[in-house]
Scaffold this motif. Structure first.
Motif, PDB file in Angstrom:
ATOM      1  N   ASN A 147       2.587  -1.102  -3.900  1.00 12.38           N
ATOM      2  CA  ASN A 147       1.939  -2.011  -4.209  1.00 12.38           C
ATOM      3  C   ASN A 147       2.358  -3.335  -3.815  1.00 12.38           C
ATOM      4  N   GLN A 148       3.761  -3.520  -3.608  1.00 12.14           N
ATOM      5  CA  GLN A 148       4.251  -4.711  -2.555  1.00 12.14           C
ATOM      6  C   GLN A 148       3.974  -4.752  -1.288  1.00 12.14           C
ATOM      7  N   ILE A 149       3.705  -3.329  -0.483  1.00 11.88           N
ATOM      8  CA  ILE A 149       3.308  -3.472   0.844  1.00 11.88           C
ATOM      9  C   ILE A 149       1.784  -3.764   1.004  1.00 11.88           C
ATOM     10  N   GLY A 192       2.904   6.956   8.544  1.00 10.27           N
ATOM     11  CA  GLY A 192       3.459   7.203   7.280  1.00 10.27           C
ATOM     12  C   GLY A 192       3.101   6.176   6.195  1.00 10.27           C
ATOM     13  N   LEU A 193       2.832   4.828   6.868  1.00  7.55           N
ATOM     14  CA  LEU A 193       2.699   3.746   5.674  1.00  7.55           C
ATOM     15  C   LEU A 193       1.347   3.982   4.936  1.00  7.55           C
ATOM     16  N   PRO A 236       8.606   4.233   2.319  1.00  8.76           N
ATOM     17  CA  PRO A 236       8.340   2.748   1.705  1.00  8.76           C
ATOM     18  C   PRO A 236       7.052   2.982   1.219  1.00  8.76           C
ATOM     19  N   ALA A 237       6.086   3.585   1.686  1.00 10.42           N
ATOM     20  CA  ALA A 237       4.741   3.716   1.416  1.00 10.42           C
ATOM     21  C   ALA A 237       4.721   4.399  -0.141  1.00 10.42           C
ATOM     22  N   LEU A 238       5.654   5.416  -0.520  1.00 10.70           N
ATOM     23  CA  LEU A 238       5.725   5.969  -1.455  1.00 10.70           C
ATOM     24  C   LEU A 238       6.270   5.139  -2.671  1.00 10.70           C
ATOM     25  N   LEU A 239       7.225   4.416  -2.255  1.00  5.48           N
ATOM     26  CA  LEU A 239       8.005   3.656  -3.191  1.00  5.48           C
ATOM     27  C   LEU A 239       7.484   2.481  -3.568  1.00  5.48           C
ATOM     28  N   LYS A 249      -1.344   6.934  -4.124  1.00  5.43           N
ATOM     29  CA  LYS A 249      -2.690   6.816  -4.471  1.00  5.43           C
ATOM     30  C   LYS A 249      -3.599   7.489  -3.524  1.00  5.43           C
ATOM     31  N   SER A 250      -3.202   7.463  -2.119  1.00  3.58           N
ATOM     32  CA  SER A 250      -4.171   8.091  -1.013  1.00  3.58           C
ATOM     33  C   SER A 250      -3.898   9.703  -1.260  1.00  3.58           C
TER      34      SER A 250
END
Length: 322
Positions: A47-49, A281-282, A41-44, A287-288
């Protein structure tokens, strides 16, 4: 309580539940599945997270859970596992760390990026880079790039380390030694070990904590290499969780705790470890990890291959932990 922290906590709990539900599908266990439940989810949907929480809140949870997880693993370790290993094994870890730092420094052209990458690879990833950065405040950019490289390679280790174990037919204890000495991130080193069995997790923890405990001498070597760049006094520290871990090992080996309680501690820690991997993972958004350039990534990869080559040669020639 901070709203973003509460949301980060909720994300972590949901991630652990999803990890439990899907661990039989992934075949990675609760801990390994937890990392990818957070990473994907962090990769996909980064922005939403970030509309609901941020890396600072996730990092706060990581800093809370990490020392607890490491300490509780101490209750699983027996003194005989440590004393049965040959003394030269521990001396090898010291030598490997020094050679890794020097190799990185040389192939980078003796610059700051090489020093940061070297200590991050040799010791404990981001924490070691930050420690060296406290002495060289003007090299913030090089430190940030090195952290990006280390993050990428630590994630890759979850695939690379089990692959090498299979290729070189290492025992479970040797697999843990490889993970503990050859993975940059502390949490991901132990997670890599957990993917390969209980003994692998124990040896990954022991050897990784040995590297962390040697941070101060590694800093002395790196600072000497960067003596012309040093601008601050910085700090030489041994993390408190190492002392808590040692205390847990001693307490467990005094046999004062009932076996049933030790089993409860082990089971509870598995769930906490899964939560830790979810929040780690999150944090690994595109970006990071995008700060690492091609040249820096090539240098970091070369240093890591050199390090893994040293470790595998030692394991196969020395024949330890078979």
């Amino acid at each position: 309580m901070d709203k973003k922290f509460i949301v980060a906590l909720i994300f972590g709990v949901i991630g652990v539940i999803l990890s439990f539900v899907s661990k039989d599908i992934t075949k990675l266990g609760l801990v390994g599945t937890g990392f990818f439940i957070g990473l994907i989810p962090a990769l996909l949907f980064q922005n939403q997270i970030q509309k609901f929480t941020d890396s600072a809140a996730l990092k706060k949870i990581e800093k809370f859970l990490f020392p607890i997880v490491v300490t509780l693993i101490g209750f699983e370790i027996k003194f005989i596992q440590i004393t049965s290993a040959p003394a030269y094994m521990w001396f090898f870890i010291i030598a490997m760390m020094a050679f890794t730092i020097l190799f990185s420094w040389l192939i980078s052209g003796k610059n700051a990026l090489g020093a940061f990458t070297g200590i991050g690879t040799a010791v404990c990833g981001n924490s070691a880079i930050a420690a060296l950065g406290s002495f060289c405040r003007k090299k913030v950019n090089e430190a940030a790039i090195s952290i990006g490289v280390i993050n990428l390679l630590s994630v890759a280790a979850l695939v690379v380390i089990p692959g090498l174990v299979s290729i070189f037919k290492l025992s479970e204890a040797q697999a843990g030694f490889l993970a503990g000495t050859g993975v940059q991130s502390m949490a991901l080193a132990i997670a890599s070990g957990s993917l390969m069995g209980e003994q692998a997790e124990i040896w990954a923890t022991l050897t990784k904590l040995t590297r962390v405990a040697l941070l101060s001498p590694a800093l002395l070597l790196s600072i000497q290499l960067l003596k012309n760049e040093r601008t601050e006094k910085g700090k030489f520290i041994i993390p408190n969780y190492i002392w808590f871990f040692v205390g847990a090992v001693v307490l467990a080996n005094l046999q004062l705790l009932p076996t049933s309680l030790l089993e409860i501690i082990k089971s509870a820690n598995n769930w906490l470890f899964a939560g830790l991997m979810v929040v780690i993972g999150l944090q690994l958004t595109r970006k990071s990890m995008a700060t690492s350039g091609i040249k820096a990534l090539a240098t970091g990869t070369a240093v890591w291959i050199f390090q893994l080559g040293l470790i595998l040669s030692f394991l196969k020639i020395g024949g330890i932990l078979t």
